[in-house]
Scaffold this motif. Structure first.
Motif, short mmCIF file in Angstrom:
data_model
loop_
_atom_site.label_atom_id
_atom_site.label_comp_id
_atom_site.label_asym_id
_atom_site.label_seq_id
_atom_site.Cartn_x
_atom_site.Cartn_y
_atom_site.Cartn_z
N GLU A 179 0.84 -1.20 0.00
CA GLU A 179 0.00 0.00 0.00
C GLU A 179 0.87 1.25 0.00
O GLU A 179 0.59 2.23 -0.67
CB GLU A 179 -0.91 0.00 1.24
N SER B 283 3.09 1.21 -3.79
CA SER B 283 2.62 0.93 -5.15
C SER B 283 1.70 2.00 -5.70
O SER B 283 0.98 2.69 -4.96
CB SER B 283 1.87 -0.40 -5.17
N ASP B 284 1.70 2.10 -7.05
CA ASP B 284 0.70 2.90 -7.74
C ASP B 284 -0.51 2.03 -8.05
O ASP B 284 -1.64 2.48 -8.01
CB ASP B 284 1.26 3.44 -9.05
N ALA C 76 -3.76 1.62 -6.30
CA ALA C 76 -3.56 1.24 -4.89
C ALA C 76 -4.63 1.83 -3.97
O ALA C 76 -5.23 1.12 -3.16
CB ALA C 76 -2.17 1.67 -4.44
#
Lengths: 326, 345
Positions: free
Chosen positions: B242, B245-246, B262
């Motif tokens: 979380e 990340s995109d 995300a």
């Protein structure tokens, strides 16, 4: 009032190696009352596992308990003869290891191992022992316990093995369980199941539980009290909400800041610089000094454990005073 | 590399995915031993056990993106990562690198593609050769691939180490003289030494202590900014994913069950498995919460359940889930989920 289930006072467990004395546990004190959960938190090498092993009398040479007392229901376990310790271990005090294969013998069927455990402490018939083993497996949520009793450890998955290890720990309805990272190797959904069992157990049978872990998030939801260890010493302890919401010691503050979910997405984590010092040559004074952003000259003196409120202690001369923003 | 290209081509490549997976599958079959082969010839019912580790996964990763790949043990996330990195050949499907099929590439182009995709492994103890010094571990590949001259390799290695947060004066040491966090930095320096633009990080922080894990995560984010890297970040730790990340892909027993940006996946999880997974994540904000637990265990990938793999554990399963495999369908812009319930409404 009866004494608490466990009271550890100024415990010192040292390892006398050729390279020098390793003070793995150095002046550790805490109390666990009936039905309560203590979260013992620390990173690798902080002495949390050795603390657990000391309580069970499992410290081997070159290590030994060099001082302090371990009072289990008022009885001192330090210096207790082996025979008396064996009567307690696995009976009134049980341990759950990180790797369930530490508990289980790979070449024996589950029923053999469980019946042996029952009969080691009580004179009961084989049939009755088997019945007890079956009930214990059912209690930890293993489906069709009758069939599973006849299986070997390798026929279980990791999560199921850990449940069997927990069932064995529960066989004699112990008053104290020391659980050493029991869910670290498990998947998230399986970990949730095990934590649910642990919670139920403490609430129903009044078992006191010491949950050793490196994961603050796990104890946040499980424990009543937290003790944070660093380089063999407890640096902070108190009720879980006070320790996590208003930490006093800079190390605790750093640990909480390192947890990704507490940080804003994409922003750098508030990391602690440096790494844990070698236990062989700890710096004099506060062991966290080299990594601490607030360190000053006075930190070269060993800081005393100061009580900030009843049951709320920290080993720091300039504790952090404010509550954390949520 | 991009600065060498003419602007229109560079622009086209920025929009195009750097890696695209189409129907990627990997089956591991156990070879029959001689007794079993004999028995089979004599008419006995002997079958090769085949594990469908990855089962028809489509995924595209755009340049500069961080894609988090989440799942529990045995879900095939590491196998997928290895196929993306070119270490394992897929059984079916294709891996497209900048629009070209990896298998169709000629020798030189294939080497180039492999060099530009590097992998960082989970275990910093097992992934470094214990008999090589750090300068050899980091310097060997760029020398072999002609990225530096023999005369320049020393200062090149120093730069790589410094960038990964290591003191270059330690380069004459062996891996065992370093702590876990430092070894992971050596692994990162080694991967970056061949100037990749795409990194597959397979549980790269799972073996580290919390405070060291934070340092390495910060390093990943800093390197991403500096070097314009693209990551496939494989982890079982939802908190880590979380944070970094995109976009997130959730896998269960070899299949991608949900894929979304995300924030979207953590705010509006769609698939029942994702929801269960998110509910079980221990959070430091939680106090004395009641743990419930998803019922049941992860089924064996040797004999996965029919239809939707999650149906035996799903509280919402109905007849169709047992019979038919749900396809990944868009439930919101950029948010895809493989669940029959989305069609019922």
């Amino acid at each position: 009032m009866s004494p608490p289930t466990l009271e550890v006072r100024n415990l010192r467990t040292h390892f006398f190696t050729r390279a020098g004395v390793v003070k793995a546990v150095d002046d550790v004190s805490f109390t666990v009352a009936r039905g309560k959960v203590l979260g013992l938190v620390g990173e690798s090498g902080s002495g949390k596992t050795v603390t657990g092993f000391s309580i069970l009398g499992l410290v081997d040479a070159p290590g030994r308990i060099a001082g302090g007392r371990i009072l289990f229901q008022g009885q001192d376990l330090v210096g207790l003869p082996d025979a008396a310790m064996r009567r307690l271990r696995g009976n009134r005090i049980a341990m759950i290891f990180q790797d369930p294969m530490m508990t289980l013998n790979p070449v024996l069927r589950i029923d053999t191992q469980m019946i042996e455990t029952v009969q080691a402490h009580q004179k009961v018939s084989r049939e009755e022992a088997r019945q007890r083993a079956r009930d214990a497996l059912g209690q930890v949520g293993i489906p069709s316990p009758d069939e599973r009793l006849r299986a070997y450890p390798h026929q279980f998955s990791g999560g199921m093995r850990q449940r069997v290890a927990i069932a064995i720990a529960l066989l004699h309805k112990p008053d104290l369980i020391v659980a050493d990272e029991p869910t670290t190797a498990l998947d998230v959904t399986i970990q949730g199941q095990i934590l649910a069992e642990a919670q139920k157990l403490c609430a129903q049978s009044g078992t006191a539980l010491i949950w050793i872990t490196h994961d603050l998030s796990v104890v946040a939801g499980l424990a009543d009290d937290i003790a944070v260890m660093y380089a063999g010493k407890v640096v902070e302890q108190g009720p879980v909400e006070q320790v996590l919401d208003a930490p006093l010691h800079p190390y605790t503050l750093g640990l909480i800041g390192s947890v990704p979910s507490r940080n804003r997405r994409g922003e750098p984590l508030r990391q602690i610089p440096g790494m844990t010092p070698s236990m062989l040559n700890l710096p004099a004074g506060c062991a966290f000094r080299a990594r601490c952003p607030r360190a000053e000259a006075r930190c070269a003196e060993p800081p005393p454990m100061a009580e900030h409120a009843p049951g709320r202690l920290a080993r720091c001369i300039h504790p952090h005073g404010e509550a954390l923003a949520a | 590399m991009s600065d060498l290209m003419d602007p229109p081509r560079a622009a086209a490549q920025a929009a195009a995915p750097i890696i695209e997976l189409r129907g990627l599958s990997k089956r591991f079959a156990s070879r029959l031993d001689i007794a079993a082969r004999l028995a089979k010839r004599l008419g006995a019912r002997v079958r090769e056990d085949a594990v469908h580790a990855v089962d028809g996964v489509d995924l595209s990763i755009r340049k500069g993106e961080v894609v988090g790949l989440v799942g529990e043990s045995g879900c095939g996330k590491s196998t997928l990562g290895r196929m993306v990195a070119g270490i394992l050949p897929p059984s079916e499907g294709t891996v497209l690198w900048r629009g070209q099929d990896l298998r169709g590439l000629s020798g030189a182009a294939s080497r180039e593609a492999k060099l530009r995709t590097q992998m960082i492994f989970q275990d910093p103890y097992a992934s470094l050769n214990p008999r090589l010094k750090v300068q050899e571990i980091v310097g060997e590949a760029p020398l072999v691939h002609g990225l530096v001259t023999r005369a320049g390799v020393d200062s090149y290695v120093d730069d790589q180490l410094r960038r990964a947060g290591l003191d270059p004066t330690l380069k004459k040491r062996y891996p065992h003289q370093f702590s876990g966090g430092q070894r992971q930095r050596i692994g990162i320096a080694r991967a970056l030494a061949v100037q990749p633009d795409f990194l597959v990080c397979d549980e790269a922080v799972a073996a580290l202590d919390v405070s060291i894990q934070a340092q390495i995560l910060n390093l990943f984010m800093k390197l991403r900014m500096e070097l314009d890297l693209t990551y496939l970040f494989i982890s079982h730790d939802l908190g880590v994913v979380e944070h970094l990340s995109d976009r997130v892909v959730i896998m269960y027993l070899g299949r991608a069950v949900e894929e979304a940006p995300a924030e979207e996946v953590f705010r509006h999880p769609n698939h029942p498995y994702t929801r269960a997974l998110l509910a079980e994540v221990p959070r430091i904000e939680a106090r004395k919460r009641a743990f419930a637990g998803v019922k049941g265990e992860i089924p064996s990938p040797l004999a996965p359940p029919s239809g939707c793999h999650f149906h035996p554990r799903c509280p919402l399963a109905f007849d169709r889930c047992r019979a038919e495999r749900p396809a990944l369908r868009e439930v919101a812009p950029g948010h895809r989920s493989a669940c029959h319930l989305n069609e019922a409404t």
